[in-house]
Write a protein that holds these residues in place. Structure first.
Motif, PDB file in Angstrom:
ATOM      1  N   GLU A  26       0.816  -1.210   0.000  1.00 61.68           N
ATOM      2  CA  GLU A  26       0.000   0.000   0.000  1.00 61.68           C
ATOM      3  C   GLU A  26       0.853   1.264   0.000  1.00 61.68           C
ATOM      4  O   GLU A  26       0.347   2.352  -0.249  1.00 61.68           O
ATOM      5  CB  GLU A  26      -0.926   0.011   1.221  1.00 61.68           C
ATOM      6  CG  GLU A  26      -1.939  -1.125   1.245  1.00 61.68           C
ATOM      7  CD  GLU A  26      -2.861  -1.079   0.035  1.00 61.68           C
ATOM      8  OE1 GLU A  26      -3.302   0.025  -0.321  1.00 61.68           O
ATOM      9  OE2 GLU A  26      -3.120  -2.144  -0.556  1.00 61.68           O
ATOM     10  N   MET A  27       2.139   1.122   0.294  1.00 65.99           N
ATOM     11  CA  MET A  27       3.030   2.285   0.307  1.00 65.99           C
ATOM     12  C   MET A  27       3.587   2.500  -1.096  1.00 65.99           C
ATOM     13  O   MET A  27       4.182   1.600  -1.688  1.00 65.99           O
ATOM     14  CB  MET A  27       4.176   2.079   1.303  1.00 65.99           C
ATOM     15  CG  MET A  27       3.731   1.940   2.738  1.00 65.99           C
ATOM     16  SD  MET A  27       5.121   1.730   3.885  1.00 65.99           S
ATOM     17  CE  MET A  27       5.944   3.318   3.713  1.00 65.99           C
ATOM     18  N   GLY A 113       2.821   1.256  13.047  1.00 65.56           N
ATOM     19  CA  GLY A 113       4.178   1.468  13.532  1.00 65.56           C
ATOM     20  C   GLY A 113       5.210   0.893  12.578  1.00 65.56           C
ATOM     21  O   GLY A 113       6.276   1.491  12.365  1.00 65.56           O
ATOM     22  N   LEU A 114       4.903  -0.272  11.992  1.00 63.22           N
ATOM     23  CA  LEU A 114       5.817  -0.888  11.033  1.00 63.22           C
ATOM     24  C   LEU A 114       5.986  -0.009   9.807  1.00 63.22           C
ATOM     25  O   LEU A 114       7.113   0.225   9.338  1.00 63.22           O
ATOM     26  CB  LEU A 114       5.294  -2.271  10.635  1.00 63.22           C
ATOM     27  CG  LEU A 114       6.122  -3.025   9.598  1.00 63.22           C
ATOM     28  CD1 LEU A 114       7.481  -3.394  10.156  1.00 63.22           C
ATOM     29  CD2 LEU A 114       5.375  -4.282   9.125  1.00 63.22           C
ATOM     30  N   LEU A 115       4.878   0.493   9.262  1.00 68.58           N
ATOM     31  CA  LEU A 115       4.951   1.351   8.081  1.00 68.58           C
ATOM     32  C   LEU A 115       5.690   2.650   8.394  1.00 68.58           C
ATOM     33  O   LEU A 115       6.457   3.149   7.566  1.00 68.58           O
ATOM     34  CB  LEU A 115       3.543   1.653   7.558  1.00 68.58           C
ATOM     35  CG  LEU A 115       2.753   0.463   7.010  1.00 68.58           C
ATOM     36  CD1 LEU A 115       1.365   0.906   6.572  1.00 68.58           C
ATOM     37  CD2 LEU A 115       3.489  -0.182   5.837  1.00 68.58           C
ATOM     38  N   ALA A 116       5.467   3.205   9.580  1.00 70.78           N
ATOM     39  CA  ALA A 116       6.175   4.424   9.970  1.00 70.78           C
ATOM     40  C   ALA A 116       7.677   4.175  10.069  1.00 70.78           C
ATOM     41  O   ALA A 116       8.491   5.018   9.660  1.00 70.78           O
ATOM     42  CB  ALA A 116       5.628   4.944  11.290  1.00 70.78           C
ATOM     43  N   SER A 117       8.053   3.029  10.591  1.00 73.58           N
ATOM     44  CA  SER A 117       9.473   2.689  10.704  1.00 73.58           C
ATOM     45  C   SER A 117      10.104   2.523   9.326  1.00 73.58           C
ATOM     46  O   SER A 117      11.229   2.971   9.079  1.00 73.58           O
ATOM     47  CB  SER A 117       9.635   1.402  11.522  1.00 73.58           C
ATOM     48  OG  SER A 117      10.996   1.110  11.738  1.00 73.58           O
ATOM     49  N   ASP A 199      -4.926  17.302   9.055  1.00 73.05           N
ATOM     50  CA  ASP A 199      -4.811  16.023   9.760  1.00 73.05           C
ATOM     51  C   ASP A 199      -4.063  14.964   8.949  1.00 73.05           C
ATOM     52  O   ASP A 199      -3.955  13.817   9.394  1.00 73.05           O
ATOM     53  CB  ASP A 199      -6.209  15.487  10.104  1.00 73.05           C
ATOM     54  CG  ASP A 199      -7.001  16.448  10.973  1.00 73.05           C
ATOM     55  OD1 ASP A 199      -6.409  17.019  11.902  1.00 73.05           O
ATOM     56  OD2 ASP A 199      -8.203  16.650  10.699  1.00 73.05           O
ATOM     57  N   LEU A 200      -3.561  15.334   7.774  1.00 74.76           N
ATOM     58  CA  LEU A 200      -2.913  14.343   6.914  1.00 74.76           C
ATOM     59  C   LEU A 200      -1.523  14.004   7.419  1.00 74.76           C
ATOM     60  O   LEU A 200      -0.709  14.894   7.683  1.00 74.76           O
ATOM     61  CB  LEU A 200      -2.812  14.855   5.474  1.00 74.76           C
ATOM     62  CG  LEU A 200      -4.080  14.848   4.626  1.00 74.76           C
ATOM     63  CD1 LEU A 200      -3.748  15.240   3.198  1.00 74.76           C
ATOM     64  CD2 LEU A 200      -4.745  13.484   4.654  1.00 74.76           C
ATOM     65  N   ASP A 201      -1.250  12.710   7.561  1.00 75.07           N
ATOM     66  CA  ASP A 201       0.107  12.241   7.769  1.00 75.07           C
ATOM     67  C   ASP A 201       0.403  11.236   6.669  1.00 75.07           C
ATOM     68  O   ASP A 201      -0.374  11.072   5.731  1.00 75.07           O
ATOM     69  CB  ASP A 201       0.285  11.621   9.164  1.00 75.07           C
ATOM     70  CG  ASP A 201      -0.701  10.474   9.427  1.00 75.07           C
ATOM     71  OD1 ASP A 201      -1.240   9.910   8.448  1.00 75.07           O
ATOM     72  OD2 ASP A 201      -0.928  10.152  10.603  1.00 75.07           O
ATOM     73  N   ARG A 202       1.524  10.568   6.773  1.00 76.84           N
ATOM     74  CA  ARG A 202       1.952   9.678   5.687  1.00 76.84           C
ATOM     75  C   ARG A 202       0.970   8.537   5.458  1.00 76.84           C
ATOM     76  O   ARG A 202       0.797   8.083   4.339  1.00 76.84           O
ATOM     77  CB  ARG A 202       3.345   9.115   6.011  1.00 76.84           C
ATOM     78  CG  ARG A 202       4.385  10.199   6.160  1.00 76.84           C
ATOM     79  CD  ARG A 202       5.742   9.596   6.494  1.00 76.84           C
ATOM     80  NE  ARG A 202       6.679  10.640   6.853  1.00 76.84           N
ATOM     81  CZ  ARG A 202       7.292  11.408   5.973  1.00 76.84           C
ATOM     82  NH1 ARG A 202       7.055  11.248   4.689  1.00 76.84           N
ATOM     83  NH2 ARG A 202       8.129  12.334   6.359  1.00 76.84           N
ATOM     84  N   VAL A 203       0.345   8.069   6.529  1.00 80.91           N
ATOM     85  CA  VAL A 203      -0.597   6.956   6.393  1.00 80.91           C
ATOM     86  C   VAL A 203      -1.949   7.461   5.901  1.00 80.91           C
ATOM     87  O   VAL A 203      -2.548   6.896   4.976  1.00 80.91           O
ATOM     88  CB  VAL A 203      -0.734   6.211   7.727  1.00 80.91           C
ATOM     89  CG1 VAL A 203      -1.783   5.103   7.608  1.00 80.91           C
ATOM     90  CG2 VAL A 203       0.609   5.618   8.156  1.00 80.91           C
TER      91      VAL A 203
END
Length: 394
Positions: A26-27, A113-117, A199-203
């Motif tokens: 999805e990334m 958390g995994l995607l953020a890492s 409110d947008l972040d990377r996810v």
């Protein structure tokens, strides 16, 4: 390093590996594959000849053997590792750190958390490689010149040919139909993203993007909302552009042919502007005026502007020399006339690269891609490398 983060998930549980690959898929800026470790092997990189950028190691009951094998690999083959373990046993964490673990997760996996890492790892590697995120604007010098087709295929080529994480953005807030060029139907898009930009972040960003099978993402306009250019808050638009540029190496914007507060907000941030025109006196005059506005009023340099002569016909009375005379100092790229093929591909929602990679028009679009990206063609990768990814130093 390859500009898209290549990730290998390795472990003994095939279902868990497949689920991880689906989540990472999805990334837009990551490509994932898996290695199912079987037949008594303990090395989680057994048989891998081209190292990925990141290894996700899914530990099993034999965690000690897996981590020990990884820790014993020669320093030259060490790479960032994210470890997924059954529990938080301090011995597991200690050996994981010795094996090069950058982060540690327990089951059930915290996917956010995994995607953020992974995103942080990618930013670190990109920073080390000196990669710059860029915004390329494609706009018609005169209406109907083919800017939407060119923007779509340019973004697709950047993603497929160069491995760049790429987003294609439709700035026609009233009649945009860019999704059609890739057979995508948006449920949410530009206007909705602008409403939620604080409110947008990377996810959260990905809820407003459509992902094509090639990996290129599209921020389109939906047909159930309408807005006037003056109703768009430019502060919010700049925030959205900041988010897109912070998560993608290339942002390609299909910009309407008009000069107003909305379009100038985008143009002032452009690394390159591609003016799409055809061979007629009207096109030449409009392209000349528009290029003067870009340089005199918006402060773009001549080397930031590329003239794309679409549907080029060598027999046309208006020659490339004529165009160069009226647009001095601007680089030209010739896009051959292939009207039938282009029309069919647009109707089918298929990028030119997928159906006619060797056609002259596809080669011309790749030539344009290299000019605006400032990069040279990359050597083609073999099947195994494309499956597992490769690790390059810029």
């Amino acid at each position: 390093m390859n500009k898209t983060l290549n990730i290998l998930a390795s472990g003994r549980d095939r279902e868990e590996l497949d689920a991880l690959v689906a989540v990472i898929g999805e990334m837009a800026d990551c490509k994932a594959s898996c290695l199912h470790v079987t037949n008594g092997h303990t090395d989680p990189l057994h048989g891998v000849t081209s190292m990925p950028d990141v290894l996700i190691l899914c530990l099993s009951a034999n965690w000690h053997d897996d981590l020990q094998a990884l820790a014993e690999r020669p320093p030259a083959s060490r790479l960032p590792v994210l470890v997924i373990a059954p529990d938080g046993d301090p011995q597991v964490m200690r050996l994981a750190m010795q094996a090069g673990a950058r982060d540690f997760f327990t089951r059930p996996i915290d996917t956010e958390g995994l995607l953020a890492s992974l995103q942080q790892l990618r930013e670190d590697l990109v920073s080390q490689s000196g990669v710059r995120n860029e915004l390329t604007v494609v706009m018609n010098a005169k209406g109907g010149s083919g800017a939407s087709m060119l923007a779509t295929n340019l973004a697709h080529a950047m993603c497929v040919e160069m491995g760049l994480s790429t987003v294609l953005m439709d700035m026609d807030i009233q009649f945009g139909n860019l999704g059609m060029y890739l057979d995508l139907v948006p449920e949410r898009g530009l206007l909705e993203a602008l409403d939620s930009v604080d409110d947008l972040d990377r996810v959260a960003l990905h809820a407003y993007l459509m992902k094509h099978s090639s990996g290129v993402e599209v921020m389109a306009t939906t047909h159930h909302q309408i807005a006037l250019p003056g109703e768009i808050n430019t502060v919010r638009l700049n925030k959205l552009l900041d988010t897109l540029l912070g998560t993608h190496e290339q942002v390609v914007v299909d910009l309407p042919r008009q000069i107003d507060l909305l379009t100038t907000t985008v143009l002032e941030r452009a690394s390159h502007v591609v003016l799409c025109m055809q061979q007629s006196l009207n096109h030449v005059q409009d392209a000349s005026r528009l290029s003067n506005i870009l340089q005199d009023e918006l402060g773009l340099n001549s080397d930031q502007i590329v003239i794309a002569v679409n549907r080029y016909d060598v027999k046309n009375a208006v020659t490339l020399a004529d165009i160069g005379h009226h647009l001095p100092g601007l680089e030209q790229v010739v896009i051959p006339n292939d009207f039938k093929r282009v029309s069919e591909n647009v109707d089918l929602g298929i990028p030119l690269h997928e159906q006619a990679r060797r056609a002259p028009i596809s080669k011309a679009i790749r030539n344009l891609m290299y000019k605006v990206s400032g990069s040279r063609p990359m050597p083609r990768r073999g099947l195994l490398t494309r499956m597992l990814g490769s690790r390059h130093n810029a």
